[in-house]
Design a protein around this motif. Structure first.
Motif, PDB file in Angstrom:
ATOM      1  N   LEU A 158       0.854  -1.186   0.000  1.00  0.00           N
ATOM      2  CA  LEU A 158       0.000   0.000   0.000  1.00  0.00           C
ATOM      3  C   LEU A 158       0.892   1.239   0.000  1.00  0.00           C
ATOM      4  O   LEU A 158       1.704   1.396  -0.898  1.00  0.00           O
ATOM      5  N   ASP A 159       0.783   2.097   1.019  1.00  0.00           N
ATOM      6  CA  ASP A 159       1.565   3.337   1.025  1.00  0.00           C
ATOM      7  C   ASP A 159       2.781   3.254   1.943  1.00  0.00           C
ATOM      8  O   ASP A 159       3.364   4.273   2.288  1.00  0.00           O
ATOM      9  N   ARG A 160       3.188   2.043   2.324  1.00  0.00           N
ATOM     10  CA  ARG A 160       4.300   1.867   3.257  1.00  0.00           C
ATOM     11  C   ARG A 160       5.430   1.063   2.625  1.00  0.00           C
ATOM     12  O   ARG A 160       5.222   0.316   1.662  1.00  0.00           O
ATOM     13  N   ILE A 161       6.608   1.186   3.215  1.00  0.00           N
ATOM     14  CA  ILE A 161       7.785   0.441   2.782  1.00  0.00           C
ATOM     15  C   ILE A 161       8.373  -0.261   3.996  1.00  0.00           C
ATOM     16  O   ILE A 161       8.605   0.362   5.027  1.00  0.00           O
ATOM     17  N   LYS A 162       8.613  -1.554   3.864  1.00  0.00           N
ATOM     18  CA  LYS A 162       9.231  -2.343   4.941  1.00  0.00           C
ATOM     19  C   LYS A 162      10.715  -2.480   4.643  1.00  0.00           C
ATOM     20  O   LYS A 162      11.099  -2.825   3.532  1.00  0.00           O
ATOM     21  N   ILE A 163      11.531  -2.225   5.655  1.00  0.00           N
ATOM     22  CA  ILE A 163      12.972  -2.438   5.558  1.00  0.00           C
ATOM     23  C   ILE A 163      13.304  -3.565   6.520  1.00  0.00           C
ATOM     24  O   ILE A 163      13.140  -3.423   7.735  1.00  0.00           O
ATOM     25  N   ARG A 197       7.139  -0.962  13.393  1.00  0.00           N
ATOM     26  CA  ARG A 197       8.437  -1.523  13.771  1.00  0.00           C
ATOM     27  C   ARG A 197       9.443  -1.498  12.618  1.00  0.00           C
ATOM     28  O   ARG A 197      10.552  -1.018  12.771  1.00  0.00           O
ATOM     29  N   GLU A 198       9.083  -2.057  11.472  1.00  0.00           N
ATOM     30  CA  GLU A 198       9.972  -2.072  10.311  1.00  0.00           C
ATOM     31  C   GLU A 198       9.309  -1.444   9.090  1.00  0.00           C
ATOM     32  O   GLU A 198       9.802  -1.588   7.981  1.00  0.00           O
ATOM     33  N   TRP A 199       8.209  -0.746   9.293  1.00  0.00           N
ATOM     34  CA  TRP A 199       7.476  -0.130   8.186  1.00  0.00           C
ATOM     35  C   TRP A 199       7.664   1.383   8.230  1.00  0.00           C
ATOM     36  O   TRP A 199       7.668   1.989   9.294  1.00  0.00           O
ATOM     37  N   ASP A 231       3.152  -5.921  -1.795  1.00  0.00           N
ATOM     38  CA  ASP A 231       2.728  -5.706  -3.167  1.00  0.00           C
ATOM     39  C   ASP A 231       3.887  -5.811  -4.148  1.00  0.00           C
ATOM     40  O   ASP A 231       3.704  -6.225  -5.285  1.00  0.00           O
ATOM     41  N   GLU A 232       5.100  -5.411  -3.687  1.00  0.00           N
ATOM     42  CA  GLU A 232       6.230  -5.365  -4.608  1.00  0.00           C
ATOM     43  C   GLU A 232       7.549  -5.402  -3.841  1.00  0.00           C
ATOM     44  O   GLU A 232       7.685  -4.774  -2.787  1.00  0.00           O
ATOM     45  N   LEU A 233       8.509  -6.130  -4.397  1.00  0.00           N
ATOM     46  CA  LEU A 233       9.882  -6.078  -3.906  1.00  0.00           C
ATOM     47  C   LEU A 233      10.539  -4.908  -4.625  1.00  0.00           C
ATOM     48  O   LEU A 233      10.663  -4.918  -5.848  1.00  0.00           O
ATOM     49  N   LEU A 234      10.958  -3.895  -3.865  1.00  0.00           N
ATOM     50  CA  LEU A 234      11.518  -2.691  -4.466  1.00  0.00           C
ATOM     51  C   LEU A 234      13.012  -2.804  -4.729  1.00  0.00           C
ATOM     52  O   LEU A 234      13.493  -2.350  -5.767  1.00  0.00           O
ATOM     53  N   PHE A 246      16.121   6.469   8.517  1.00  0.00           N
ATOM     54  CA  PHE A 246      14.768   6.838   8.091  1.00  0.00           C
ATOM     55  C   PHE A 246      13.776   6.844   9.260  1.00  0.00           C
ATOM     56  O   PHE A 246      12.564   6.757   9.058  1.00  0.00           O
ATOM     57  N   ALA A 247      14.278   6.986  10.483  1.00  0.00           N
ATOM     58  CA  ALA A 247      13.429   6.990  11.678  1.00  0.00           C
ATOM     59  C   ALA A 247      12.374   8.095  11.623  1.00  0.00           C
ATOM     60  O   ALA A 247      11.290   7.947  12.186  1.00  0.00           O
ATOM     61  N   HIS A 248      12.676   9.187  10.940  1.00  0.00           N
ATOM     62  CA  HIS A 248      11.728  10.309  10.867  1.00  0.00           C
ATOM     63  C   HIS A 248      10.427   9.930  10.145  1.00  0.00           C
ATOM     64  O   HIS A 248       9.411  10.611  10.299  1.00  0.00           O
ATOM     65  N   CYS A 249      10.448   8.838   9.361  1.00  0.00           N
ATOM     66  CA  CYS A 249       9.229   8.448   8.644  1.00  0.00           C
ATOM     67  C   CYS A 249       8.757   7.044   9.051  1.00  0.00           C
ATOM     68  O   CYS A 249       7.987   6.420   8.330  1.00  0.00           O
TER      69      CYS A 249
END
Length: 195
Positions: A103-108, A151-153, A124-127, A144-147
């Protein structure tokens, strides 16, 4: 209970369409104890809980594991606890930091067995992949803690998106091809031929 919380649980029963009548459990969530535990179980099933393995990992010897609803995985090499490796099998480990979109998030996250790990995570996708392990993952989490949105999103932030563009600039379009190249290089360094 704050003035913003409702007197009862905020979950609507699917069968009756009525709100759950149980009182709200202590805390900021508008859930009764039963629904709070169900939410916890759902989160544990998706992201797991890190703890000591019941016994050292049969592959790498680590004592640190992650418990999922499906069982334990080693937190270092992601070997499934209880499975016995083939005799004489020598596995090539390549640790990667992965970036997944949902959706509108990125997991690291990080893994030395990304196919198995990514199969467990709804996305949805492997970036992109970035070669590195937990140290690099934790450095990216701080960067990227500011965003951070969990936990990992992380929210789709211009700095994070620019980082992803840099990673993809010199990489094949398919991140899996980059991972296979890294595994091939690691195998060559061991003096083995890939299967």
């Amino acid at each position: 209970m704050t003035s913003l919380q409702a007197a009862g649980c905020g979950i609507i029963d699917r069968a009756s369409g009525e709100p759950c009548p149980r009182p709200v459990a202590a805390g900021d969530l508008n859930l009764c104890a039963r629904h709070l535990l169900e939410a916890y179980d759902a989160v544990v099933g998706e992201v797991g809980v890190t703890d000591a393995l019941p016994a050292p990992c049969a592959v790498c010897g680590s004592r640190l594991g992650v418990l999922y609803a499906s069982g334990w995985l080693c937190a270092v090499c992601e070997w499934r606890h209880g499975e016995v490796p083939d005799e004489g099998a020598e596995s090539v480990r390549v640790e990667v930091v992965y970036y997944l979109a949902r959706l509108d998030r990125i997991k690291i996250g990080t893994s030395s067995n990304p196919r198995a790990r990514l199969a467990q995570i709804p996305h949805d996708e492997l970036l992109a992949f970035e070669r590195g392990g937990r140290d690099l993952e934790q450095r990216r989490h701080r960067e990227f803690a500011h965003c951070r949105a969990g936990r990992e999103w992380f929210d789709r932030d211009p700095l994070l998106l620019a980082h992803l563009e840099r990673l993809r600039a010199d990489a094949p379009a398919d991140p899996w091809q980059l991972y296979l190249r890294w595994r091939s290089e690691a195998t060559a360094l061991l003096g083995h031929h890939p299967a």
